[in-house]
Design a protein around this motif. Structure first.
Motif, mmCIF file in Angstrom:
data_model
loop_
_atom_site.group_PDB
_atom_site.id
_atom_site.type_symbol
_atom_site.label_atom_id
_atom_site.label_comp_id
_atom_site.label_asym_id
_atom_site.label_seq_id
_atom_site.Cartn_x
_atom_site.Cartn_y
_atom_site.Cartn_z
ATOM 1 N N VAL A 460 76.519 -67.295 32.974
ATOM 2 C CA VAL A 460 76.031 -67.132 34.353
ATOM 3 C C VAL A 460 74.520 -66.913 34.350
ATOM 4 O O VAL A 460 73.782 -67.494 35.160
ATOM 5 C CB VAL A 460 76.749 -65.955 35.052
ATOM 6 N N ALA A 461 74.030 -66.064 33.434
ATOM 7 C CA ALA A 461 72.591 -65.806 33.362
ATOM 8 C C ALA A 461 71.828 -67.067 32.990
ATOM 9 O O ALA A 461 70.746 -67.344 33.536
ATOM 10 C CB ALA A 461 72.313 -64.703 32.342
ATOM 11 N N ALA A 462 72.376 -67.852 32.068
ATOM 12 C CA ALA A 462 71.720 -69.103 31.682
ATOM 13 C C ALA A 462 71.673 -70.075 32.851
ATOM 14 O O ALA A 462 70.655 -70.755 33.081
ATOM 15 C CB ALA A 462 72.455 -69.724 30.493
ATOM 16 N N ALA A 463 72.759 -70.159 33.623
ATOM 17 C CA ALA A 463 72.789 -71.034 34.795
ATOM 18 C C ALA A 463 71.755 -70.589 35.824
ATOM 19 O O ALA A 463 71.050 -71.419 36.422
ATOM 20 C CB ALA A 463 74.186 -71.040 35.407
ATOM 21 N N ALA A 467 68.555 -72.703 37.192
ATOM 22 C CA ALA A 467 68.343 -72.906 38.627
ATOM 23 C C ALA A 467 66.955 -72.434 39.042
ATOM 24 O O ALA A 467 66.261 -73.095 39.822
ATOM 25 C CB ALA A 467 69.420 -72.165 39.420
ATOM 26 N N ALA A 468 66.521 -71.289 38.497
ATOM 27 C CA ALA A 468 65.186 -70.782 38.819
ATOM 28 C C ALA A 468 64.113 -71.724 38.291
ATOM 29 O O ALA A 468 63.107 -71.985 38.964
ATOM 30 C CB ALA A 468 65.014 -69.379 38.246
ATOM 31 N N ASN A 501 75.149 -61.446 40.979
ATOM 32 C CA ASN A 501 74.936 -60.549 39.846
ATOM 33 C C ASN A 501 74.825 -59.071 40.204
ATOM 34 O O ASN A 501 74.972 -58.223 39.322
ATOM 35 C CB ASN A 501 73.678 -60.981 39.087
ATOM 36 N N ASN A 502 74.531 -58.761 41.467
ATOM 37 C CA ASN A 502 74.419 -57.367 41.898
ATOM 38 C C ASN A 502 75.306 -57.080 43.096
ATOM 39 O O ASN A 502 75.043 -56.145 43.848
ATOM 40 C CB ASN A 502 72.968 -57.023 42.267
#
Length: 811
Positions: A460-463, A467-468, A501-502
């Motif tokens: 998820v963090a890599a995706a 995207a960023a 994520n939060n």
């Protein structure tokens, strides 16, 4: 002439058809709108009414606010709470909400609902985000960066994960407001703006907590940096003296008295200072820094994963100092990505206009890591206020907030096209900087055997990172011609990122149904039964107490909501003698947290009886909690869904007329629990002789004295006493130096009796005794005594301070 008119009309038509010139200044109105929409989206789980902010927000702050509302709407003072810990100086409690903006909720609403309190918390964060955007506007920074910073500040790191701590959220939310107003006051050399800044600073610190302390230090550093930024501090000092002086004066005027009261309370509490070893245990583990990139690396968000991060059983089963939500640092991938690349590798984080925030962020990280850096020993020893707090990890609020400002500024530089280009070598370095947190996260997972649990958050963090990166690439290609589209696209991406994520989780959002017993007019069986039994119309000598032991985290402060008296409660601050004598810990959520003491060794004890402890409610048979009990010591009178309810038939009344006195050493009594031989119905214990020390023997046939409560409020207790031969009116509630008394309208000394309680000596006859809690007069008298005897103030702090170790241990 006609041709000129036609040409003008043609030009006007062309201007109407032409695209709007979306300059940065014009984009600020859409920026505010975008933040408002994002706020609604990110807050919607709570605004829907099915979920509510749990834990401290309910167990502590909801109860505090309801107590405040009960007091205001019944015409009482909220300055003393008789409902917990035998009584507590509410006016001096830094978490009472009396001096916070939440006071307005209690003033206008007699029964603040969960939804209202949740909305208040979320609205505070919304105001913080608006202040961040206003700060960016005044600095001339791009509104796209402003929106990113506002969203990261309001919904990143501890602002998202620790919204239960309403007091800290208030201080955190007021920090950017104070920063913006202070910056505006100094920029415009305006006393008016300085006054507004002082008001916000005063509100930020008026109910002191560690976030307020750290934020105050950051603001002080900000002022110092502004004075030194041109290398000529003297002219800057002269120019800024008026606005900064106005801010300081207003802040001191607003906050000095409440802070003084809190200081005096802390001096007499269980924690006049936090021992170094205890503070060290609240340090932010370095592995928690990885959550700034891989948000849910340790499973704090996923209910299907048992949390395996620092301070969990996966690391050290014996060390659970911090809960799973206290080490979360995710503020969105875009700010952190730019911080690691444009900010760190390209050096933009050291640009003059943002350098202060970079230094402040580094300082907060060092402080938050606590014992994991060699600096904490010196910080604890020499920085004022640090030794009052038990968790350096509370710096995560400021770490997240400062990352938000820094990340938003870097977005501004990228969107404006003023970020330095990356050379091939820097591109490689940036790739390494982004890869390191991922590699470290995988390495930690491998070491602890949680690779399966780490796969999803890493992916998820890599995706999110990809995207960023794609969004920044699109901005670079689009250029300023599509400023509105860039703004909305980045705002949407950041909102989605923070929602994923939060978002709401077991630490921040639980079903409302689980807290019904905290509603003032609830129908909970246990609460209803106890309220019916504890109801005692006046006049009466009785006001019985109850103990709620082990019913759950949100139960101990139920007395504040429903108006009955609990001998324990939930609060990190408690009067020291009460805690030492009764074993009152911070909470009594679990039955295994019931700590007995030499003076209170059992529910079958003299102190339990003197307290008027009539009922005990527990989820398990009471014999499992108190193994000293014998059959018949307590009588089971009910069994509800939550609790076994027992009665102590020996409980004394709240007020008594006691004929005699005898001297006793209270410190020795608390240490040994060895009461002298005396009849507590006829004799009370005093450390010093009363004003009239004569103690005549009983006369044969002498009528016993009688005392009854005729008026009872939070801060006022009036007693009618008939004393045929004189004696003492004893109130079995906590003695405190701010209580005053009068007998028939004439001042009388309040004596500390039977270790914990308050008493007044009366002559023979019929009398009206009035006890009144007067915190201002009491505090002034306490300060006057300290002037005469300087060792009085600070004696407890000095006695409990530990010397930091020369070598820093690794936890």
């Amino acid at each position: 002439m006609v041709q000129e008119i036609c040409a003008g009309r043609a030009a006007q038509r062309r201007s109407l058809l032409a695209p709007v010139d979306w300059t940065a200044e014009r984009l600020y109105a859409p920026a505010f709108a975008a933040f408002a929409v994002a706020w609604l989206i990110l807050c919607s789980p709570w605004l829907g009414g099915e979920l509510t902010i749990p834990y401290d927000a309910k167990a502590h702050f909801q109860a505090q606010l309801q107590f405040l509302a009960n007091a205001l709407h019944s015409g009482q003072s909220p300055f003393w709470a008789p409902n917990v810990f035998e009584g507590s100086p509410q006016v001096a409690d830094p978490q009472s909400l009396i001096f916070s903006p939440a006071f307005l909720i209690a003033y206008f609403n007699a029964a603040p609902s969960f939804a209202v309190v949740d909305l208040y918390v979320l609205a505070m964060l919304g105001c913080a985000g608006v202040a961040v955007i206003a700060f960016f506007y005044d600095r001339g920074w791009h509104p796209t960066g402003a929106v990113v910073a506002a969203l990261a500040f309001a919904f990143g790191a501890s602002a998202a994960w620790r919204i239960q701590h309403i007091g800290q959220i208030q201080s955190y939310a007021l920090f950017p407001v104070a920063l913006w107003l202070l910056d505006r006051a100094m920029t415009r050399t305006s006393v008016v703006w300085g006054t507004a800044a002082g008001l916000s600073i005063g509100l930020m610190i008026v109910e002191p907590n560690q976030v307020a302390l750290l934020a105050a230090y950051v603001l002080a550093g900000f002022v110092a940096a502004r004075m030194l930024e041109r290398g000529t501090p003297r002219p800057a000092l002269r120019r800024l003296a008026a606005p900064v002086g106005a801010a300081a004066a207003v802040a001191v005027l607003l906050a000095s008295v409440p802070i003084l009261l809190t200081y005096l309370f802390v001096e007499d509490s269980v924690r006049p200072v936090i021992p170094f070893a205890q503070a060290a245990r609240g340090s932010l583990h370095p592995a928690s820094l990885l959550t700034a990139v891989v948000g849910d690396l340790y499973g704090a968000l996923d209910p299907k994963v048992e949390y395996w991060g620092p301070y969990s059983v996966a690391w050290d089963p014996s060390n659970s100092t911090l809960t799973q939500n206290m080490g979360q640092l995710y503020v969105g991938i875009l700010p952190v990505m730019l911080l690691l690349t444009v900010g760190l590798i390209r050096g933009v984080a050291l640009a003059r206009e943002i350098r202060f925030f970079t230094c402040a962020l580094l300082t907060m990280v060092i402080y938050g890591l606590g014992i994991f850096t060699p600096a904490f020993s010196a910080i604890y020893a020499y920085v004022p206020g640090v030794d009052l707090f038990r968790r350096p990890a509370d710096a995560t609020f400021l770490i997240g907030g400062l990352m938000a400002f820094l990340g938003g500024y870097l977005v501004h530089r990228v969107v404006e096209g003023t970020a330095p280009p990356a050379s091939p070598a820097r591109c490689i370095a940036e790739g390494v900087a982004l890869a390191v947190p991922f590699a470290a996260g995988v390495a930690v997972a491998l070491r602890l055997g949680h690779v399966t649990d780490a796969v999803k958050p890493v992916v998820v963090a890599a995706a999110c990172l990809l995207a960023a990166g794609a969004a920044l690439y699109a901005i670079d290609k689009a250029g300023p011609r599509h400023g509105l589209g860039c703004l909305m696209g980045i705002a949407a991406l950041t909102t989605l990122d923070l929602r994923v994520n939060n978002g709401p989780n077991e630490s921040t959002a639980l079903p409302v149904a689980g807290f019904e017993f905290l509603k003032p007019n609830c129908t909970n069986e246990t609460i209803s039964f106890l309220k019916a039994r504890l109801k005692q119309p006046l006049p009466s000598s009785r006001r019985d107490r109850v103990e709620l032991v082990g019913l759950g985290f949100s139960w101990p402060n139920a007395g504040l909501v429903h108006g009955f008296d609990h001998d324990l409660g939930y609060n990190p601050l408690r009067l020291g003698p009460i805690a030492e004598a009764t074993g009152a810990g911070e909470t009594i959520a679990g039955w295994d947290q019931r700590r007995f003491t030499p003076l209170f060794p059992s529910y079958r004890s003299l102190l339990a009886d003197l307290l008027g402890l009539r009922y005990i409610a527990t989820p398990i048979p009471v014999e499992r909690i108190d193994k000293r009990l014998r059959p018949g010591d307590l009588v089971q009178i009910a069994r509800t869904k939550e609790a076994y309810i027992y009665e102590n038939p020996r409980a004394f009344p709240r007020v008594m007329l006691v004929r005699h006195w005898m001297r006793a050493d209270f410190n020795e009594l608390m240490a040994t629990g060895a009461w002298p031989k005396f009849d507590p119905a006829r004799t009370l214990l005093l450390e010093q002789a009363p004003p009239s020390s004569a103690d005549a023997p009983d006369t044969p046939g002498e009528a016993p004295g009688v005392a009854t409560i005729v008026h009872f409020e939070n801060t006022i207790v009036e007693v009618e006493a008939t004393a045929p031969a004189g004696g003492f009116v004893l109130v079995n509630s906590a003695w405190h130096p701010w209580w005053r008394a009068s007998v028939d309208g004439k001042p009388a000394s309040v004596l500390k009796a039977n270790v914990l309680f308050r008493a007044v000596q009366v002559p023979a006859g019929r009398h009206r005794v009035r006890f009144e809690f007067e915190p201002i007069a009491g505090a002034m008298a306490e300060i006057a005594r300290s002037v005469r005897k300087p060792d009085l103030i600070g004696r407890k702090a000095q006695s409990r301070r530990e010397r930091p170790p020369a070598r820093v241990p690794i936890l």
